[in-house]
Scaffold this motif. Sequence first.
Motif, PDB file in Angstrom:
ATOM      1  N   THR A  86      -8.432  16.514   4.558  1.00  0.00           N
ATOM      2  CA  THR A  86      -7.630  15.435   3.990  1.00  0.00           C
ATOM      3  C   THR A  86      -8.621  14.490   3.318  1.00  0.00           C
ATOM      4  OG1 THR A  86      -6.042  15.608   5.783  1.00  0.00           O
ATOM      5  CG2 THR A  86      -6.022  13.554   4.509  1.00  0.00           C
ATOM      6  N   ILE A  87      -8.335  14.148   2.083  1.00  0.00           N
ATOM      7  CA  ILE A  87      -9.253  13.285   1.324  1.00  0.00           C
ATOM      8  C   ILE A  87      -8.474  12.070   0.826  1.00  0.00           C
ATOM      9  CG2 ILE A  87     -10.801  13.124  -0.677  1.00  0.00           C
ATOM     10  CD1 ILE A  87     -11.174  16.180  -0.458  1.00  0.00           C
ATOM     11  N   VAL A  88      -9.007  10.898   1.100  1.00  0.00           N
ATOM     12  CA  VAL A  88      -8.362   9.657   0.651  1.00  0.00           C
ATOM     13  C   VAL A  88      -9.334   8.886  -0.240  1.00  0.00           C
ATOM     14  CG1 VAL A  88      -7.513   7.387   1.388  1.00  0.00           C
ATOM     15  CG2 VAL A  88      -6.805   9.438   2.636  1.00  0.00           C
ATOM     16  N   GLN A  89      -8.836   8.467  -1.413  1.00  0.00           N
ATOM     17  CA  GLN A  89      -9.629   7.610  -2.295  1.00  0.00           C
ATOM     18  C   GLN A  89      -8.860   6.324  -2.573  1.00  0.00           C
ATOM     19  OE1 GLN A  89     -10.703  11.322  -4.978  1.00  0.00           O
ATOM     20  NE2 GLN A  89     -11.922   9.557  -5.601  1.00  0.00           N
ATOM     21  N   ALA A  90      -9.512   5.403  -3.260  1.00  0.00           N
ATOM     22  CA  ALA A  90      -8.863   4.106  -3.518  1.00  0.00           C
ATOM     23  C   ALA A  90      -7.483   4.298  -4.141  1.00  0.00           C
ATOM     24  CB  ALA A  90      -9.744   3.252  -4.417  1.00  0.00           C
ATOM     25  N   GLY A  91      -7.352   5.316  -5.009  1.00  0.00           N
ATOM     26  CA  GLY A  91      -6.082   5.570  -5.681  1.00  0.00           C
ATOM     27  C   GLY A  91      -4.951   5.925  -4.729  1.00  0.00           C
ATOM     28  N   ASP A  92      -5.292   6.327  -3.493  1.00  0.00           N
ATOM     29  CA  ASP A  92      -4.252   6.677  -2.516  1.00  0.00           C
ATOM     30  C   ASP A  92      -3.656   5.461  -1.828  1.00  0.00           C
ATOM     31  OD1 ASP A  92      -4.282   9.616  -2.549  1.00  0.00           O
ATOM     32  OD2 ASP A  92      -6.366   9.366  -1.912  1.00  0.00           O
ATOM     33  N   VAL A  93      -4.310   4.326  -1.966  1.00  0.00           N
ATOM     34  CA  VAL A  93      -3.775   3.109  -1.344  1.00  0.00           C
ATOM     35  C   VAL A  93      -2.540   2.701  -2.148  1.00  0.00           C
ATOM     36  CG1 VAL A  93      -4.271   0.719  -0.709  1.00  0.00           C
ATOM     37  CG2 VAL A  93      -6.074   2.454  -0.577  1.00  0.00           C
ATOM     38  N   PRO A  94      -1.429   2.381  -1.454  1.00  0.00           N
ATOM     39  CA  PRO A  94      -0.136   2.198  -2.120  1.00  0.00           C
ATOM     40  C   PRO A  94      -0.163   1.342  -3.389  1.00  0.00           C
ATOM     41  CG  PRO A  94       0.070   1.850   0.264  1.00  0.00           C
ATOM     42  CD  PRO A  94      -1.345   2.202  -0.003  1.00  0.00           C
ATOM     43  N   GLY A  95      -0.624   0.135  -3.332  1.00  0.00           N
ATOM     44  CA  GLY A  95      -0.633  -0.693  -4.545  1.00  0.00           C
ATOM     45  C   GLY A  95      -1.974  -1.375  -4.680  1.00  0.00           C
ATOM     46  N   ASP A  96      -2.295  -1.879  -5.859  1.00  0.00           N
ATOM     47  CA  ASP A  96      -3.579  -2.570  -6.053  1.00  0.00           C
ATOM     48  C   ASP A  96      -3.730  -3.721  -5.072  1.00  0.00           C
ATOM     49  OD1 ASP A  96      -4.336  -0.935  -7.994  1.00  0.00           O
ATOM     50  OD2 ASP A  96      -3.960  -2.299  -9.684  1.00  0.00           O
ATOM     51  N   ARG A  97      -2.623  -4.390  -4.845  1.00  0.00           N
ATOM     52  CA  ARG A  97      -2.591  -5.531  -3.953  1.00  0.00           C
ATOM     53  C   ARG A  97      -3.002  -5.173  -2.524  1.00  0.00           C
ATOM     54  NH1 ARG A  97       1.739  -7.545  -2.027  1.00  0.00           N
ATOM     55  NH2 ARG A  97       2.956  -5.765  -2.746  1.00  0.00           N
ATOM     56  N   ASP A 206       8.793   7.398  12.305  1.00  0.00           N
ATOM     57  CA  ASP A 206       9.585   6.490  11.465  1.00  0.00           C
ATOM     58  C   ASP A 206       8.790   5.922  10.295  1.00  0.00           C
ATOM     59  OD1 ASP A 206       7.843   4.767  12.671  1.00  0.00           O
ATOM     60  OD2 ASP A 206       9.359   3.478  13.593  1.00  0.00           O
ATOM     61  N   GLY A 207       7.613   6.488  10.047  1.00  0.00           N
ATOM     62  CA  GLY A 207       6.801   5.987   8.946  1.00  0.00           C
ATOM     63  C   GLY A 207       5.867   4.871   9.371  1.00  0.00           C
ATOM     64  N   GLY A 208       5.956   4.476  10.631  1.00  0.00           N
ATOM     65  CA  GLY A 208       5.078   3.421  11.141  1.00  0.00           C
ATOM     66  C   GLY A 208       3.711   3.965  11.525  1.00  0.00           C
ATOM     67  N   MET A 209       2.873   3.085  12.033  1.00  0.00           N
ATOM     68  CA  MET A 209       1.509   3.474  12.384  1.00  0.00           C
ATOM     69  C   MET A 209       1.084   2.773  13.677  1.00  0.00           C
ATOM     70  SD  MET A 209      -1.033   5.349  11.274  1.00  0.00           S
ATOM     71  CE  MET A 209      -0.506   5.650   9.587  1.00  0.00           C
ATOM     72  N   LEU A 225      -3.288  -4.078   8.781  1.00  0.00           N
ATOM     73  CA  LEU A 225      -2.580  -2.808   8.598  1.00  0.00           C
ATOM     74  C   LEU A 225      -1.232  -3.018   7.909  1.00  0.00           C
ATOM     75  CD1 LEU A 225      -3.318  -0.986  11.980  1.00  0.00           C
ATOM     76  CD2 LEU A 225      -4.275  -0.453   9.723  1.00  0.00           C
ATOM     77  N   LYS A 226      -0.561  -4.114   8.233  1.00  0.00           N
ATOM     78  CA  LYS A 226       0.721  -4.404   7.575  1.00  0.00           C
ATOM     79  C   LYS A 226       0.514  -4.526   6.068  1.00  0.00           C
ATOM     80  CE  LYS A 226       1.942  -8.130   9.705  1.00  0.00           C
ATOM     81  NZ  LYS A 226       2.673  -9.383   9.879  1.00  0.00           N
ATOM     82  N   ALA A 227      -0.550  -5.248   5.693  1.00  0.00           N
ATOM     83  CA  ALA A 227      -0.809  -5.461   4.270  1.00  0.00           C
ATOM     84  C   ALA A 227      -1.234  -4.157   3.590  1.00  0.00           C
ATOM     85  CB  ALA A 227      -1.878  -6.530   4.086  1.00  0.00           C
ATOM     86  N   LEU A 228      -2.078  -3.402   4.266  1.00  0.00           N
ATOM     87  CA  LEU A 228      -2.592  -2.165   3.680  1.00  0.00           C
ATOM     88  C   LEU A 228      -1.482  -1.134   3.498  1.00  0.00           C
ATOM     89  CD1 LEU A 228      -4.873  -0.111   2.920  1.00  0.00           C
ATOM     90  CD2 LEU A 228      -5.103   0.347   5.359  1.00  0.00           C
ATOM     91  N   LEU A 229      -0.663  -0.957   4.523  1.00  0.00           N
ATOM     92  CA  LEU A 229       0.339   0.109   4.514  1.00  0.00           C
ATOM     93  C   LEU A 229       1.690  -0.374   4.003  1.00  0.00           C
ATOM     94  CD1 LEU A 229      -0.587   1.575   8.023  1.00  0.00           C
ATOM     95  CD2 LEU A 229      -1.373   2.402   5.786  1.00  0.00           C
ATOM     96  N   ASP A 230       1.758  -1.694   3.692  1.00  0.00           N
ATOM     97  CA  ASP A 230       2.998  -2.291   3.208  1.00  0.00           C
ATOM     98  C   ASP A 230       4.136  -2.021   4.194  1.00  0.00           C
ATOM     99  OD1 ASP A 230       4.461  -3.821   1.538  1.00  0.00           O
ATOM    100  OD2 ASP A 230       4.835  -2.273   0.037  1.00  0.00           O
ATOM    101  N   LEU A 231       3.903  -2.331   5.444  1.00  0.00           N
ATOM    102  CA  LEU A 231       4.881  -2.084   6.507  1.00  0.00           C
ATOM    103  C   LEU A 231       5.316  -3.408   7.132  1.00  0.00           C
ATOM    104  CD1 LEU A 231       3.248   0.937   8.385  1.00  0.00           C
ATOM    105  CD2 LEU A 231       5.374   1.001   7.052  1.00  0.00           C
ATOM    106  N   PRO A 232       6.529  -3.443   7.652  1.00  0.00           N
ATOM    107  CA  PRO A 232       6.974  -4.645   8.368  1.00  0.00           C
ATOM    108  C   PRO A 232       6.325  -4.735   9.755  1.00  0.00           C
ATOM    109  CG  PRO A 232       8.687  -2.980   8.454  1.00  0.00           C
ATOM    110  CD  PRO A 232       7.590  -2.421   7.585  1.00  0.00           C
ATOM    111  N   ASP A 233       6.382  -5.920  10.339  1.00  0.00           N
ATOM    112  CA  ASP A 233       5.770  -6.191  11.651  1.00  0.00           C
ATOM    113  C   ASP A 233       5.965  -5.089  12.676  1.00  0.00           C
ATOM    114  OD1 ASP A 233       4.842  -8.610  10.910  1.00  0.00           O
ATOM    115  OD2 ASP A 233       6.088  -9.797  12.289  1.00  0.00           O
ATOM    116  N   GLU A 234       7.227  -4.671  12.842  1.00  0.00           N
ATOM    117  CA  GLU A 234       7.564  -3.814  13.971  1.00  0.00           C
ATOM    118  C   GLU A 234       7.133  -2.366  13.770  1.00  0.00           C
ATOM    119  OE1 GLU A 234       9.578  -5.461  12.048  1.00  0.00           O
ATOM    120  OE2 GLU A 234      11.031  -4.065  11.173  1.00  0.00           O
TER     121      GLU A 234
END
Lengths: 731, 142
Positions: A86-97, A206-209, A225-234
């Motif tokens: 599995t390879i992850v690069q900057a482009g794999d992060v959901p949004g620039d933000r 459920d898509g959470g982490m 992690l919330k900011a990185l993965l764009d996930l809600p608190d829970e």
Amino acid sequence: MRVPAATGYLLWIPPRAYPYPSRDPVSTSVGRNVPRKDGIPKVTGAALYVDDLRFPGMLYGRTIRSTISRGRITSIRFDFDTAGFTIVQAGDVPGDRCNYVALLEDDQPFLAAHQINHQAEPILLLAHEDRDVLNAAKVEIEYERDIPVMDAQASPVVFKEIRIRKGDVERAMETAEVIVEGTYRTGHQEHVYIETNGVIAVPEADGGMTVHGSLQCPYYVHKALKALLDLPDERVRVVQTETGGGFGGKEEYPSVIAGHAALLARKSGHPVKMVYDREEDMVATTKRHPSVIRHRTGLTRDGRLVAMDIDVLLDGGAYVTLSPVVLSRGCIHAAGPYRCEHVRTVGRAVMTNTPPNGAFRGFGAPQTQFAMEVHMERIAEALGMDPVRLRDINALRPGDTTATGQRMGDDCSALEVLRTAVERSDFHRKRAEYAGTGKGIGLSLFYHGSGFTGSGEVHLKSKVALEAREDGVRVLVASAEIGQGTRTMLAQIAADALGVPYEEVEPVQPDTAQVPDSGPTVASRTCMVVGGILQKCAQEMREKIGMMTPQEYARLHGPLLVTRQYEKPHDITWNDTEYTGDAYATYGWGCDVAEVELDPVTYEVRPLRVTVVHEIGKAIHPLLVEGQIEGGTAQGVGWALNEHVVMRDGAMANAQLTNYTIPTTLDTPRLDVVILENPSSYGPFGAKGVGEMPIDGPAPAVINAIRHLGLDVRDIPAIPEAVMEVACASR
Amino acid sequence: MRFTLNGAPAEVEAPPMKRLLDVLREECALTGSKEGCGEGECGACTVLVDGMPVVSCLVPFAQVRDAEVVTIEGLGGTHPLQKAFAELGGAQCGICTPGMIMAAVALGPDPGFEEIRRGLAGNLCRCTGYEAIYRAVQGASA
């Protein structure tokens, strides 16, 4: 329980009465060395650290890092068969933000996309089920190089500037009879927690982490992690595993490694374990900020401080991380525990193209108090004055004000620690006896603010919960046990405030799905601030349950959960823009006396003994307090003498325990610890903070002992090569 | 390959050059021995091989053929050193503790102070400044 014979445990102000008398006074636990909650699992090997955990289908993760200090990535080539990876690069992060580690500033990317700002900057991530295959994978990265900024003093980028002003320094300096100037430097320091940074990220259906990890601040990681993965608190859950030391090194950094493992876990759909080896941990993670500190001090001929002009420079490394806050604590402590009507402190934290520096026990205060205390010794020399007398004259007393204008209350103990340490170490007799021999003796006087600086605790709004259940009482906090004894100490506070046996109170494992956000495990705040809120929870619970036991109450009415939030004491005021007021609710006070011996052939300075006197309000658990003081003192001696981070082309060149040497049994001096108690009205049972202060004093005490040998050392680490240079220059 | 592990006969299939530390942690599920540096400097992985303390991160598995290996789990939880470390502050974060205790076991009964200091010089602890560890080792013999 035996109390170690080495402890000189003095009670010079009696402890305050407990708010709720226990039914059986003998069962009160505060002030007693009750068994550590985590003692047995740790001595049997049963305690589970992150690397001891495995999950079904788990992959191993690895970080590919930059090998230049500054420039742009021009190409990336995979020199291995990528099947099964599995390879992850900057482009794999959901949004620039999202590609920024959420902390103070959005400047540090989880993965560099194009621009490289320091050596060992993460560029891409690999995961594979077989660790050997993973480690054999080769990635070729080419760069277009830019000229890096390596010298903090020449940096064009200022992350943060702080100014503290009291009185009129320039006019007062003109009236001074004596002026002493000096520049003092401190180097990087690596934390060397014996357990390296590590996490396991588990993707949820459920898509959470969920991330299990070695960390100090579960909610910092949660936020990142919330900011990185764009996930809600829970949908994000962070669980602290048993943690093999932190010292600040697992304050903000775990957000980075947790983010990396989470990115790999999300892309692969498998749990991913990332545990750094020692070299990677040393090269890539944060260190103590190097500093250059200048003092210009005006005095009367009889040794009274007239004006202090202080300039503080911290090397922040490539990204902001926590540098502004480190600078803040550093600047507030820069004038030391002294009374002076005219003080100006100007501090800057600047960028260099080196790996970001970050939190380390003491958080800026060890650097600035090192400079202050070595400077005080030089002032004593310039005046021909006894160094104890100089400090005695100028030490803060109740009623005096600090550089921020904070008026000292009755819990100010500068003179008491100074006088106790001088007497206990037999300072003056030894000072005379060692003169002209190969031995030296020196001292340092210091203080340390407990809890977050200024309005920090107000912004944090920490929450603590206590739950009465049929099987006992549970403490729900995010404060992490990292060796300092958090679980034990909090259980003691809750037990005594509630009037129940210590054994019936259990703190739960910090898990963001279970515990409220009681703030980070930092800043000597866990006992005083979190413990203080917990005490209020226990008092409220006692009011609700009346004369019943918590268990009886829970059997009759069901579980009872009491949650309280931090409340600012009404008499504490702080001005964030002017940097004036009550910087901390209270301070701990310390005085160290170091005795050293110089090897005339190798120029090695051997620390023989350090007498350590700390006033910490109330020792909730004297044995744990003693452990903090001894451990912090040894770490401070290491910073002064042994621990040399060699930076070559912007990277740590000696990233091994073979070459970066922390004190072994043979390098550590004997430590004689005295604990004084002068309660603060702001802490539970009078307690102040204790975790950080022990590292403020040892370095200047050791360097002042070297000065007693006639060697004008002003920089640390004072490794043999540096001491030799000073010795040869003075001939 | 056969050897004795914590007093009982063991037979484990693993590559001969695999580090003893990894065999113990991964093949034998004994995770009490820790890795702190992987180069024999920190001593967190210390175990006893035929009664001698060794850093298991530097020992290839092949070297323990027919030998007697004792890990922290082999002390059973009631060893006086374990009790003393728990009671006297010898363990803080706990990551160095198993290796430290194994090195202390190798000192034998009632070691003198300098013996303790020298005998534990290969085991790094970042939490305690070693004083509490000295007290624990001395306390275990008391």
